[in-house]
Each structure stands twice: as C-alpha cells, then as structure tokens.
Motif scaffolding. Structure first.
Motif, PDB file in Angstrom:
ATOM      1  N   THR A  52       1.068  -0.879  -0.121  1.00 21.14           N
ATOM      2  CA  THR A  52       0.521   0.031  -0.205  1.00 21.14           C
ATOM      3  C   THR A  52       1.055   1.101  -0.281  1.00 21.14           C
ATOM      4  OG1 THR A  52      -0.026   0.359   2.359  1.00 21.14           O
ATOM      5  CG2 THR A  52      -1.736  -1.260   1.377  1.00 21.14           C
ATOM      6  N   VAL A  53       0.134   2.350  -0.465  1.00 23.00           N
ATOM      7  CA  VAL A  53       1.012   3.596  -0.526  1.00 23.00           C
ATOM      8  C   VAL A  53       1.912   4.042   1.292  1.00 23.00           C
ATOM      9  CG1 VAL A  53       0.637   6.324  -0.196  1.00 23.00           C
ATOM     10  CG2 VAL A  53      -0.329   4.687  -1.631  1.00 23.00           C
ATOM     11  N   ARG A  54       0.222   3.857   2.522  1.00 20.64           N
ATOM     12  CA  ARG A  54       0.423   4.025   3.536  1.00 20.64           C
ATOM     13  C   ARG A  54       2.751   3.192   3.806  1.00 20.64           C
ATOM     14  NH1 ARG A  54      -2.646   2.647   9.251  1.00 20.64           N
ATOM     15  NH2 ARG A  54      -0.975   3.484  10.918  1.00 20.64           N
ATOM     16  N   THR A  55       2.683   1.838   3.285  1.00 17.46           N
ATOM     17  CA  THR A  55       3.853   1.229   3.322  1.00 17.46           C
ATOM     18  C   THR A  55       5.055   1.924   2.539  1.00 17.46           C
ATOM     19  OG1 THR A  55       2.226  -1.027   4.401  1.00 17.46           O
ATOM     20  CG2 THR A  55       5.108  -1.926   3.005  1.00 17.46           C
ATOM     21  N   LEU A  56       4.671   1.927   1.633  1.00 12.13           N
ATOM     22  CA  LEU A  56       5.422   2.188   0.805  1.00 12.13           C
ATOM     23  C   LEU A  56       6.832   3.633   1.245  1.00 12.13           C
ATOM     24  CD1 LEU A  56       7.141   2.328  -2.256  1.00 12.13           C
ATOM     25  CD2 LEU A  56       5.247   3.664  -3.090  1.00 12.13           C
ATOM     26  N   ARG A  57       5.902   4.338   1.971  1.00 16.07           N
ATOM     27  CA  ARG A  57       6.522   5.745   2.357  1.00 16.07           C
ATOM     28  C   ARG A  57       6.440   5.424   4.154  1.00 16.07           C
ATOM     29  NH1 ARG A  57       3.513  10.289   1.224  1.00 16.07           N
ATOM     30  NH2 ARG A  57       2.166  10.301   0.205  1.00 16.07           N
ATOM     31  N   ALA A  58       5.907   4.828   4.832  1.00 20.27           N
ATOM     32  CA  ALA A  58       7.058   3.487   5.663  1.00 20.27           C
ATOM     33  C   ALA A  58       8.684   3.338   5.578  1.00 20.27           C
ATOM     34  CB  ALA A  58       6.537   2.878   6.778  1.00 20.27           C
ATOM     35  N   LEU A  59       8.726   2.471   4.452  1.00 19.57           N
ATOM     36  CA  LEU A  59       9.832   1.995   4.289  1.00 19.57           C
ATOM     37  C   LEU A  59      10.885   2.241   3.812  1.00 19.57           C
ATOM     38  CD1 LEU A  59       8.265  -1.721   2.122  1.00 19.57           C
ATOM     39  CD2 LEU A  59       9.511  -1.306   4.121  1.00 19.57           C
ATOM     40  N   GLN A  60      10.097   4.090   2.575  1.00 20.13           N
ATOM     41  CA  GLN A  60      11.998   4.498   1.828  1.00 20.13           C
ATOM     42  C   GLN A  60      11.617   5.766   3.765  1.00 20.13           C
ATOM     43  OE1 GLN A  60      10.479   6.294  -1.441  1.00 20.13           O
ATOM     44  NE2 GLN A  60      12.025   8.144  -1.197  1.00 20.13           N
ATOM     45  N   TRP A  61      11.318   5.977   4.317  1.00 21.11           N
ATOM     46  CA  TRP A  61      11.752   6.687   5.178  1.00 21.11           C
ATOM     47  C   TRP A  61      13.016   6.043   6.506  1.00 21.11           C
ATOM     48  CZ3 TRP A  61      13.432  11.031   7.221  1.00 21.11           C
ATOM     49  CH2 TRP A  61      13.430  10.883   8.849  1.00 21.11           C
ATOM     50  N   ALA A  62      12.325   4.517   6.254  1.00 21.86           N
ATOM     51  CA  ALA A  62      13.123   3.509   7.481  1.00 21.86           C
ATOM     52  C   ALA A  62      14.227   3.309   6.910  1.00 21.86           C
ATOM     53  CB  ALA A  62      12.421   2.494   8.069  1.00 21.86           C
ATOM     54  N   HIS A  63      14.816   3.522   5.509  1.00 20.39           N
ATOM     55  CA  HIS A  63      15.766   3.171   4.551  1.00 20.39           C
ATOM     56  C   HIS A  63      16.433   4.457   4.483  1.00 20.39           C
ATOM     57  CE1 HIS A  63      17.649   0.766   0.766  1.00 20.39           C
ATOM     58  NE2 HIS A  63      17.821   1.947   0.912  1.00 20.39           N
ATOM     59  N   ALA A  64      16.032   4.883   4.851  1.00 20.51           N
ATOM     60  CA  ALA A  64      17.147   6.406   3.765  1.00 20.51           C
ATOM     61  C   ALA A  64      17.337   7.084   5.358  1.00 20.51           C
ATOM     62  CB  ALA A  64      15.937   7.836   3.460  1.00 20.51           C
ATOM     63  N   GLU A  65      16.698   6.143   6.605  1.00 17.55           N
ATOM     64  CA  GLU A  65      17.347   6.852   8.098  1.00 17.55           C
ATOM     65  C   GLU A  65      17.907   5.242   8.379  1.00 17.55           C
ATOM     66  OE1 GLU A  65      14.413   6.015  11.650  1.00 17.55           O
ATOM     67  OE2 GLU A  65      15.632   8.549  11.986  1.00 17.55           O
ATOM     68  N   ALA A  66      18.323   4.600   8.249  1.00 17.53           N
ATOM     69  CA  ALA A  66      19.111   3.448   8.535  1.00 17.53           C
ATOM     70  C   ALA A  66      20.293   3.280   7.443  1.00 17.53           C
ATOM     71  CB  ALA A  66      18.176   2.235   8.306  1.00 17.53           C
ATOM     72  N   ILE A  67      19.773   3.159   6.119  1.00 14.96           N
ATOM     73  CA  ILE A  67      21.591   3.369   5.698  1.00 14.96           C
ATOM     74  C   ILE A  67      21.645   3.875   4.513  1.00 14.96           C
ATOM     75  CG2 ILE A  67      21.945   1.240   2.967  1.00 14.96           C
ATOM     76  CD1 ILE A  67      19.458   0.066   3.862  1.00 14.96           C
ATOM     77  N   PRO A  68      23.218   4.388   4.756  1.00 13.51           N
ATOM     78  CA  PRO A  68      23.304   6.031   4.105  1.00 13.51           C
ATOM     79  C   PRO A  68      23.726   5.990   2.596  1.00 13.51           C
ATOM     80  CG  PRO A  68      25.346   4.657   5.903  1.00 13.51           C
ATOM     81  CD  PRO A  68      23.733   3.985   5.648  1.00 13.51           C
ATOM     82  N   PHE A  69      24.045   7.280   2.086  1.00 11.19           N
ATOM     83  CA  PHE A  69      24.250   7.248   1.159  1.00 11.19           C
ATOM     84  C   PHE A  69      25.751   7.148   1.061  1.00 11.19           C
ATOM     85  CE2 PHE A  69      26.756   9.954  -2.596  1.00 11.19           C
ATOM     86  CZ  PHE A  69      25.279   9.593  -3.625  1.00 11.19           C
ATOM     87  N   GLU A  70      26.579   6.583   0.542  1.00 12.26           N
ATOM     88  CA  GLU A  70      27.930   6.799   0.395  1.00 12.26           C
ATOM     89  C   GLU A  70      28.838   5.716  -0.932  1.00 12.26           C
ATOM     90  OE1 GLU A  70      30.263   3.814   0.966  1.00 12.26           O
ATOM     91  OE2 GLU A  70      29.224   2.609   2.802  1.00 12.26           O
ATOM     92  N   ASN A  71      30.129   6.824  -1.144  1.00 16.94           N
ATOM     93  CA  ASN A  71      30.360   6.046  -2.542  1.00 16.94           C
ATOM     94  C   ASN A  71      32.205   5.190  -1.806  1.00 16.94           C
ATOM     95  OD1 ASN A  71      32.273   8.627  -1.359  1.00 16.94           O
ATOM     96  ND2 ASN A  71      32.700   9.005  -3.834  1.00 16.94           N
TER      97      ASN A  71
END
Length: 280
Positions: A31-50
């Motif tokens: 659902t859209v609600r799940t999609l929102r929650a997953l994206q926020w959790a992903h962004a907060e937990a897994i950093p951007f790095e090169n």
C-alpha cells in the motif's frame, strides 16, 4: 524466477535481514502507507556513501553483493546500490517496479548524461504511480506521486515534481524557508524503463572514470528528523530545513571517526588507512 533480466531478484532477497537492518516492524501489505514507511526507514538506516569508488574498489550490483555490504555489512551505498536493493524489496512485497534514469542538474541547465537511478513504483489497487528516489543523497525520504505539482514534505524538507514536456519530468527541492520561486532543480528524468543491465554499464563509468564526481574523494549523506548530514572530501556539513548550514573542515585522520559516529559507516583497518592516505 525471472530469467529475462527485467526483474529485480526479489525472490532471492533475505527479507527478514533487510527489515532488521532498517528496524522496520510495520505492515508489509503493498500500500502507499507501507511504501512511505519503508522509504523513510530505509533512508534513515542506510546511508548514502561512495567509499568503494573513492578507494578504487569495484562496486558490484548483484543482489547478493548488495545484501552482503548494505544489509549484513551495515554499510551504505550510492544510487545504483540503494535503488537495486529497494527495487528487490518492493518487488518481493508485490509492488510494481520500473527502473528509471535521470540527468543530474543541481541547479544547472547544462545537459549531463543520465547517470542517476531511481524507481517508478505502482501500488496495487490503482493507488497511483510514485517516484521513489532512495539513492540521491539529498534527503528525499518519501515517495512522491507522479503528478504535476505533487510535493512531499517531511521534517521541513520539501520536494516537488513538475512535468517539463510530454516526456520529461524534473524533481525540485525547496531551498531554505519555503517561498514559491525558490526551488532548486535536482534532476530530470523520463519514464523510459531501465534495467539492472543498464545500471551496470552506467555504474562502471561512475565508479571508475576520472571525471566522475565519485572517484577519488569520499561522499556521504544521512538524513535524520531535523538535519541532513553531509561529507564531501574533508568537509562535514549539517544542513537544516531552514537552509542554514554548519560546516567544519576535518583533518584527514578525523574522517573515519566522523564516518562512524555521524553516518554509521565503519571501515576496516586497511580501508581506514587507505582513506586517510588518499585524503592526506
């Protein structure tokens, strides 16, 4: 299993390990609600790095390598790594997933190659189509509906999608205190489908070419509820929603500690020494 190369290997994903990595215990219905929650959790937990590209290491994009690094290894990644991992998760949960490619702008009108990866996500039950940009590194922590003028706003960070032509869309970010005409173009994209094989080719350029912005210097980003933390070279920044930026120049030997304490990125002894030497 999809043997055509058009899927995202969601059936081979260790879903339990991924959910543990992002500390997600919510609903998994597509659902859209799940999609929102997953994206926020992903962004907060897994950093951007090169850091692999910065240190001259290969950047493999197969799902097994991504899970070893970003899930079990508790590291981050850049756009192709984030996008392919998140695509596998969404596919596994029953979302429709299409890969896209964007031309980075960052306020410039100069035509650049399409080197950024993002996703177009379809939610079952005709709940619209959504842009999920988990790998841009600028704090895009929510999906944005693919509708002209659609916006997302979380913790004071605002983003807007606009349709430029019949084929092209642009993602914009509000700069500081929101005013109607103060938006920065982040990147522009079309809806032409891209696949893992396409990202492998583009990734080779980004991770190896001397003109790539990700070769030779470390870059990291991590959003939290109030601040977008950034590292470029030895410059450590904290950017707030009102547009204010705090910056501190680190000594090369301080960078590994900052990567650990600010971004949650822990390098082994050999990579730590190599990074400090390169920065010095």
């Amino acid at each position: 299993m999809d043997h055509t190369g058009r899927g995202w290997d969601g059936e081979t994903l260790d879903l339990a390990a991924y959910l543990g990595r992002i500390s997600y215990e919510g609903d998994l219905a597509p659902t859209v609600r799940t999609l929102r929650a997953l994206q926020w959790a992903h962004a907060e937990a897994i950093p951007f790095e090169n850091l692999e590209a910065a240190l001259g290491h290969p950047v493999p994009l197969d799902l097994g390598a991504l899970q070893d690094k970003m899930v079990r290894g508790e590291r981050g990644g850049y756009c192709y790594e984030h996008t392919l991992l998140f695509a596998a998760v969404l596919e596994r949960l029953g979302f429709g997933v299409t890969g896209l490619a964007a031309r980075v702008r960052m306020g410039s009108d100069k035509l650049r190659a399409a080197t950024h990866a993002l996703l177009l996500v379809e939610v079952p039950g005709d709940e619209g189509r959504w842009i999920c940009d988990v790998g841009f590194g600028e704090g895009v922590t929510e999906p944005i509906e693919l509708v002209h003028g659609a916006e997302s706003a979380r913790n004071g960070r605002r983003f807007r999608l606009e349709r430029l032509t019949a084929q092209e869309w642009v993602l914009r970010s509000a700069r500081g205190v929101p005013v109607d005409d103060d938006w920065l173009d982040l990147h522009a994209f079309t809806l032409d489908p891209h696949y893992s094989a396409d990202y492998v080719v583009i990734n080779h350029y980004i991770s190896t070419h001397p003109n790539s912005p990700f070769v030779g210097r470390p870059v990291a980003r991590r959003p939290d509820a109030e601040v977008l933390y950034g590292l470029t070279g030895t410059a450590l920044t904290a950017r707030r929603a009102d547009g204010t930026v705090e910056e501190r120049l680190l000594e090369p030997a301080e960078v590994p500690k900052a990567l650990d304490e600010v971004f949650g990125i822990r390098l082994g002894p050999a990579d730590t020494a190599a990074l400090v030497t390169r920065l010095t």
